[in-house]
Design a protein around this motif. Structure first.
Motif, short mmCIF file in Angstrom:
data_model
loop_
_atom_site.label_atom_id
_atom_site.label_comp_id
_atom_site.label_asym_id
_atom_site.label_seq_id
_atom_site.Cartn_x
_atom_site.Cartn_y
_atom_site.Cartn_z
N ASP A 80 -1.29 -23.01 -32.56
CA ASP A 80 -2.67 -22.98 -32.99
C ASP A 80 -2.92 -21.59 -33.58
N ARG A 81 -2.99 -21.68 -34.97
CA ARG A 81 -3.10 -20.58 -35.87
C ARG A 81 -4.31 -19.54 -35.48
N SER A 82 -5.35 -20.16 -34.80
CA SER A 82 -6.52 -19.48 -34.37
C SER A 82 -6.17 -18.25 -33.15
N LEU A 83 -5.19 -18.63 -32.31
CA LEU A 83 -4.89 -17.66 -31.18
C LEU A 83 -3.99 -16.58 -32.06
N PHE A 84 -3.44 -16.69 -32.85
CA PHE A 84 -2.94 -15.45 -33.44
C PHE A 84 -3.62 -14.43 -34.28
N ASN A 85 -3.69 -13.38 -33.91
CA ASN A 85 -4.56 -12.08 -34.59
C ASN A 85 -3.80 -11.14 -34.89
N PRO A 86 -3.24 -11.03 -36.23
CA PRO A 86 -2.18 -10.33 -36.71
C PRO A 86 -2.64 -8.72 -36.40
N VAL A 87 -1.38 -8.12 -35.96
CA VAL A 87 -1.48 -6.74 -35.91
C VAL A 87 -0.22 -6.06 -36.70
N LEU A 88 -0.42 -5.41 -37.79
CA LEU A 88 0.46 -5.10 -38.60
C LEU A 88 1.11 -3.73 -38.32
N ASN A 89 2.53 -3.65 -38.38
CA ASN A 89 3.20 -2.43 -38.19
C ASN A 89 3.27 -1.90 -39.73
N LYS A 90 2.27 -0.71 -40.05
CA LYS A 90 1.91 -0.48 -41.18
C LYS A 90 3.15 0.38 -41.77
N ASP A 91 3.96 0.54 -41.13
CA ASP A 91 5.10 1.45 -41.46
C ASP A 91 6.32 0.37 -42.31
N GLU A 92 5.98 -0.85 -41.91
CA GLU A 92 6.87 -1.78 -42.57
C GLU A 92 6.14 -3.06 -43.44
N VAL A 93 4.82 -3.34 -42.87
CA VAL A 93 4.13 -4.24 -43.38
C VAL A 93 2.76 -4.10 -43.76
N VAL A 94 2.58 -4.19 -45.10
CA VAL A 94 0.90 -3.87 -45.44
C VAL A 94 0.23 -5.18 -45.77
N ASP A 95 0.66 -6.39 -45.57
CA ASP A 95 -0.23 -7.52 -45.91
C ASP A 95 0.72 -8.78 -45.09
N ILE A 96 -0.42 -9.64 -44.58
CA ILE A 96 0.09 -10.98 -44.37
C ILE A 96 -0.62 -12.06 -45.04
N PHE A 97 0.08 -13.06 -45.03
CA PHE A 97 -0.65 -14.33 -45.85
C PHE A 97 0.02 -15.67 -45.41
N ASP A 98 -0.46 -16.59 -45.88
CA ASP A 98 0.34 -18.03 -45.47
C ASP A 98 0.24 -18.63 -46.92
N ALA A 99 1.41 -19.50 -47.31
CA ALA A 99 1.35 -20.12 -48.30
C ALA A 99 1.77 -21.77 -47.95
N PRO A 100 1.64 -22.81 -48.78
CA PRO A 100 2.12 -24.18 -48.43
C PRO A 100 3.56 -24.39 -48.55
N LEU A 101 4.19 -24.75 -47.51
CA LEU A 101 5.61 -24.83 -47.27
C LEU A 101 5.82 -25.82 -48.54
N GLU A 102 5.23 -26.85 -49.09
CA GLU A 102 5.36 -27.70 -50.17
C GLU A 102 5.70 -27.29 -51.33
N MET A 103 5.08 -26.10 -51.69
CA MET A 103 5.27 -25.33 -52.65
C MET A 103 6.43 -24.90 -53.19
N PHE A 104 7.44 -24.75 -52.19
CA PHE A 104 8.78 -24.42 -52.49
C PHE A 104 9.71 -25.57 -52.76
N LEU A 105 9.14 -26.58 -52.85
CA LEU A 105 9.91 -27.94 -53.27
C LEU A 105 9.38 -28.42 -54.74
N LYS A 106 8.48 -27.70 -55.27
CA LYS A 106 7.84 -27.89 -56.54
C LYS A 106 8.19 -27.02 -57.48
N ASP A 107 8.18 -27.67 -58.81
CA ASP A 107 8.44 -26.84 -60.24
C ASP A 107 7.17 -25.92 -60.41
N ASP A 108 5.91 -26.32 -60.03
CA ASP A 108 4.63 -26.07 -60.80
C ASP A 108 4.47 -24.39 -60.88
#
Length: 235
Positions: free
Chosen positions: A139-167
């Protein structure tokens, strides 16, 4: 009682559990990403794990969580990566490492993630065995990101299928130990931000997408030469 949003994730869980039983999903053998073909001289110098955390959006599309590393880091600054890092003494296995690192980096509660399979480790050019751990965020709605700013400045998601395409894929080259080695790059844009996904992260995502979606990429994978592995510099 399960709500409508949990149903697609349950179907995805059934798929990945089936893959877990398949010897092709976790052979235990090293995938020589990061080392030129036949470079058996690169010995393992340590172990790490990354979390390939997938979920399904309301349309039923499978997506994966990704992060962008802080620009203040000494190496691989500003690069896109999967949550992860080196195994620590208290980690029971690669699964524990991946879940611990995801919690430390982006505040992902391990209780929200169901680990369903572990892929074969990838050997980086620095001799680090990196194990991709595939987990489902039911359930993605239950995850509220809390970033460790020393290591991570951004979080995002991408379609998994994209990594099988040449587009959105292109190739680049780098010089390593006197050799010209090609590597794959995926360009992605979300909410007005542009991201470049390449190297070890790109290889792992292509492999994970092929396993989870049960399809081969539409392109021929490049010779697996040295790839950037942000995970090697985190500790």
């Amino acid at each position: 009682m399960a709500g409508p949003s949990s149903s697609p994730s349950r179907r995805l869980a059934q798929l990945t559990r089936h893959l877990l039983a398949s010897p092709s999903s976790s052979s235990g053998e090293l995938s020589p990403v990061g080392a030129p073909a036949g470079a058996g001289a690169i010995a393992s110098k340590g172990f790490a794990a990354v979390l390939v955390c997938i979920f399904e959006d309301p349309r039923g599309d499978t997506r994966v969580l990704l992060t962008k590393r802080a620009s203040s880091l000494k190496s691989h600054s500003g690069e896109v990566s999967l949550p992860g890092g080196k195994m620590e003494e208290g980690d029971a296995d690669a699964k524990a490492t991946a879940l611990r690192e995801a919690h430390e980096e982006i505040g992902l509660d391990p209780a929200l993630v169901s680990v369903v399979t572990v892929l074969e480790p990838f050997l980086t050019k620095n001799g680090l065995d990196v194990t991709p751990v595939i987990g489902i965020l039911s359930d993605r709605s239950l995850f509220n990101p809390v970033l460790n700013k020393d290591e991570v400045v951004d979080i995002f998601d991408a379609p998994l299928e994209m990594f099988l395409k040449d587009d959105n894929r292109r190739t680049q080259e780098q010089i390593w130990m006197g050799m010209t080695v090609p590597f794959q790059v995926f360009d992605y844009e979300a909410e007005g931000k542009k991201y470049v996904i390449w190297g070890l992260t790109a290889h792992i995502l292509t492999r994970a997408a092929a396993v989870v979606l049960q399809r081969q990429p539409s392109f021929v994978e490049l010779p697996q030469g040295p790839t950037s592995a942000a995970v090697t510099s985190k500790h």
